[in-house]
Scaffold this motif. Structure first.
Motif, PDB file in Angstrom:
ATOM      1  N   UNK A  21       0.812  -1.208   0.000  1.00 17.24           N
ATOM      2  CA  UNK A  21       0.000   0.000   0.000  1.00 17.24           C
ATOM      3  C   UNK A  21       0.851   1.266   0.000  1.00 17.24           C
ATOM      4  N   UNK A  22       1.987   1.255   0.684  1.00 14.19           N
ATOM      5  CA  UNK A  22       2.828   2.447   0.731  1.00 14.19           C
ATOM      6  C   UNK A  22       3.409   2.768  -0.646  1.00 14.19           C
ATOM      7  N   UNK A  23       3.916   1.762  -1.337  1.00 14.47           N
ATOM      8  CA  UNK A  23       4.451   1.968  -2.687  1.00 14.47           C
ATOM      9  C   UNK A  23       3.347   2.440  -3.620  1.00 14.47           C
ATOM     10  N   UNK A  24       2.178   1.839  -3.490  1.00 18.93           N
ATOM     11  CA  UNK A  24       1.018   2.261  -4.272  1.00 18.93           C
ATOM     12  C   UNK A  24       0.734   3.744  -4.031  1.00 18.93           C
ATOM     13  N   UNK A  25       0.742   4.161  -2.770  1.00 28.25           N
ATOM     14  CA  UNK A  25       0.464   5.559  -2.412  1.00 28.25           C
ATOM     15  C   UNK A  25       1.490   6.509  -3.022  1.00 28.25           C
ATOM     16  N   UNK A  26       2.750   6.143  -2.999  1.00 31.43           N
ATOM     17  CA  UNK A  26       3.802   6.998  -3.578  1.00 31.43           C
ATOM     18  C   UNK A  26       3.548   7.216  -5.066  1.00 31.43           C
ATOM     19  N   UNK A  27       3.316   6.140  -5.811  1.00 29.77           N
ATOM     20  CA  UNK A  27       3.074   6.279  -7.245  1.00 29.77           C
ATOM     21  C   UNK A  27       1.743   6.968  -7.533  1.00 29.77           C
ATOM     22  N   UNK A  28       0.775   6.752  -6.672  1.00 26.04           N
ATOM     23  CA  UNK A  28      -0.538   7.384  -6.827  1.00 26.04           C
ATOM     24  C   UNK A  28      -0.420   8.898  -6.712  1.00 26.04           C
ATOM     25  N   UNK A  29       0.364   9.372  -5.764  1.00 22.39           N
ATOM     26  CA  UNK A  29       0.560  10.805  -5.620  1.00 22.39           C
ATOM     27  C   UNK A  29       1.474  11.350  -6.715  1.00 22.39           C
TER      28      UNK A  29
END
Length: 164
Positions: free
Chosen positions: A13-21
């Motif tokens: 989820x953290x990696x997802x959040x970084x790329x999402x932002x």
């Protein structure tokens, strides 16, 4: 495109959040590209909506990590072990994650940014609608429901309807 590939390949989820932002920040210049007052206003609305949603998503991510110490989409244990002691917290985390993702998915009533962002050139509008931003949000919701929480836990928490 690198942001969307990162979203698709994120294992937690953290990696997802970084790329999402990163996707939010990389599409902002496309929205304000014309440089008109209408485009700049649309860009401010776009950033206000999506960065606020990012904060909500970050809060859900931090709460999940503080509860489990794990944010992996492929975790074998799942969140079912926390159901009896943390039912309310799991429901809150689910609501924060899906709510944050629903903004980029442009779900009603969180869709106010999308019509305004259509002042961008037609290829950018297609990118926002059909290719990257809206689909990334929908993909994120699927990852949360299927990979983080799972269907059975989501039904047990009464977040999804029982189909039997």
């Amino acid at each position: 495109m690198a942001s969307t590939i990162g979203i698709a390949l994120a294992d937690n989820l953290f990696t997802f959040l970084i790329f999402y932002e990163m996707l939010t920040l990389s599409t902002y210049p496309l929205v304000v590209h014309k440089g008109t007052q209408q485009a700049l206003d649309a860009g401010r609305v776009y950033l206000r909506y999506t960065l606020s949603a990012g904060v909500v998503l970050l809060l859900g991510t931090v709460l999940l990590y503080s509860l489990t110490g794990d944010q992996s989409f492929s975790s074998e244990e799942g969140l079912g072990d926390y159901l009896n002691d943390h039912r309310g917290l799991l429901t809150l985390i689910f609501a924060l994650l899906v709510g944050g993702l629903a903004v980029k998915t442009a779900m009603v009533p969180l869709h106010g940014w999308l019509p305004r962002a259509m002042v961008a050139p037609a290829p950018v509008s297609a990118l926002l609608h059909a290719v990257a931003v809206v689909k990334a949000g929908a993909f994120g919701i699927l990852r949360v429901v299927y990979d983080l929480f799972g269907i059975e836990l989501s039904v047990e928490l009464v977040l999804l309807p029982r189909l039997r």
